[in-house]
Design a protein around this motif. Sequence first.
Motif, PDB file in Angstrom:
ATOM      1  N   LEU A 111     -65.441 -19.857  43.905  1.00  0.00           N
ATOM      2  CA  LEU A 111     -66.464 -20.899  43.964  1.00  0.00           C
ATOM      3  C   LEU A 111     -66.814 -21.371  42.560  1.00  0.00           C
ATOM      4  N   PRO A 112     -66.393 -22.561  42.164  1.00  0.00           N
ATOM      5  CA  PRO A 112     -66.773 -23.062  40.842  1.00  0.00           C
ATOM      6  C   PRO A 112     -68.250 -23.451  40.803  1.00  0.00           C
ATOM      7  N   LEU A 113     -68.987 -22.821  39.914  1.00  0.00           N
ATOM      8  CA  LEU A 113     -70.402 -23.132  39.723  1.00  0.00           C
ATOM      9  C   LEU A 113     -70.489 -24.246  38.682  1.00  0.00           C
ATOM     10  N   ILE A 114     -69.963 -25.404  39.074  1.00  0.00           N
ATOM     11  CA  ILE A 114     -69.755 -26.529  38.170  1.00  0.00           C
ATOM     12  C   ILE A 114     -70.129 -27.806  38.919  1.00  0.00           C
ATOM     13  N   LEU A 115     -70.796 -28.726  38.230  1.00  0.00           N
ATOM     14  CA  LEU A 115     -71.283 -29.942  38.885  1.00  0.00           C
ATOM     15  C   LEU A 115     -70.198 -31.001  39.065  1.00  0.00           C
ATOM     16  N   ASN A 116     -69.366 -31.205  38.048  1.00  0.00           N
ATOM     17  CA  ASN A 116     -68.409 -32.307  38.092  1.00  0.00           C
ATOM     18  C   ASN A 116     -66.979 -31.794  37.985  1.00  0.00           C
ATOM     19  N   ALA A 117     -66.064 -32.487  38.658  1.00  0.00           N
ATOM     20  CA  ALA A 117     -64.658 -32.067  38.677  1.00  0.00           C
ATOM     21  C   ALA A 117     -63.887 -32.734  37.553  1.00  0.00           C
ATOM     22  N   ALA A 118     -63.805 -32.040  36.422  1.00  0.00           N
ATOM     23  CA  ALA A 118     -62.957 -32.505  35.331  1.00  0.00           C
ATOM     24  C   ALA A 118     -61.796 -31.528  35.183  1.00  0.00           C
ATOM     25  N   GLY A 119     -61.283 -31.367  33.952  1.00  0.00           N
ATOM     26  CA  GLY A 119     -60.085 -30.578  33.752  1.00  0.00           C
ATOM     27  C   GLY A 119     -60.201 -29.133  34.185  1.00  0.00           C
ATOM     28  N   HIS A 120     -61.373 -28.525  34.011  1.00  0.00           N
ATOM     29  CA  HIS A 120     -61.533 -27.127  34.404  1.00  0.00           C
ATOM     30  C   HIS A 120     -61.312 -26.957  35.906  1.00  0.00           C
TER      31      HIS A 120
END
Length: 292
Positions: A67-76
Amino acid sequence: MNDTTILIVGHGSREESGNAEIRDFLSQWRALRPGWRIEACFIEFAPPSLHDGLLAAGRNSRRVLVLPLILNAAGHVKMEIPEAIEHARAHCPGVSFQYAPHLTACEPVLEILRRRLRGAMHQLDMPDPTTTGVILLGRGSSDRGANGDMARMARWLQEAGEHELVELAFTGITWPRLERVVQRQSLIGMRQIVVLPYYLFTGTLMQRIHRQVAHLRSQYPQIRFACSTHFGFEPEIFALLETRVDDLIAGREGSALPCDGCSYRELAHDMGHGHSHEHTHAAVIPLQVEPA
């Protein structure tokens, strides 16, 4: 969920307080879900690394929910995490790795921003939305889709309230920057400005934002400023992650990124970013999961 590990992936920060907040988030979620095995890893700047976290989870589980605890979908989100999952699959045969979407622009995050905006307005002497500009301030990315998600949130925020002016600014990578947007809002007569950082946890960039706002207060004494802070501990964030877990376990359509985002990586390869699309995909192993 004795044979399942939930692995949250944080970005990581050069500022240790930001990494400590993610670990605190992990502790709070564990307290809410004592029957779940929940671990965390970091893309950069903090241990355990993304690769180490995936391998550790794979050695201790039959299923790993990433689960990515990340707001926006960029390179990561589009490149690094899927490639690390491929590596983990190769080293943990027989383990099912399932990759959930990032948090993304959605109604729960919009509700957090609306609540933060209301709180900021209460700090101001003249809580008049018609004379108060709003600036949604994010990290910025070289990925136009990630910047587009932020633009969508800014538009939703405007449509959900009475503010005539809701604009977007970035702390780096792309434009416009905060100072330029404040200058523009000043020229058209805004008497108050609310800055809403679009960040989950603290770190060097959040600290920079507060220094920038302090500088802008002295530069524009005629304008009242209010600045909210990061929002990773809001209940909606926990609820979003729990929804990701429930959807993956139930196998609901759209609960996992198809082929771990291969379409993103194939496009990047075509643009010369060097990813090889020649990889295999482990079969999903159906598991019986005990109720939490």
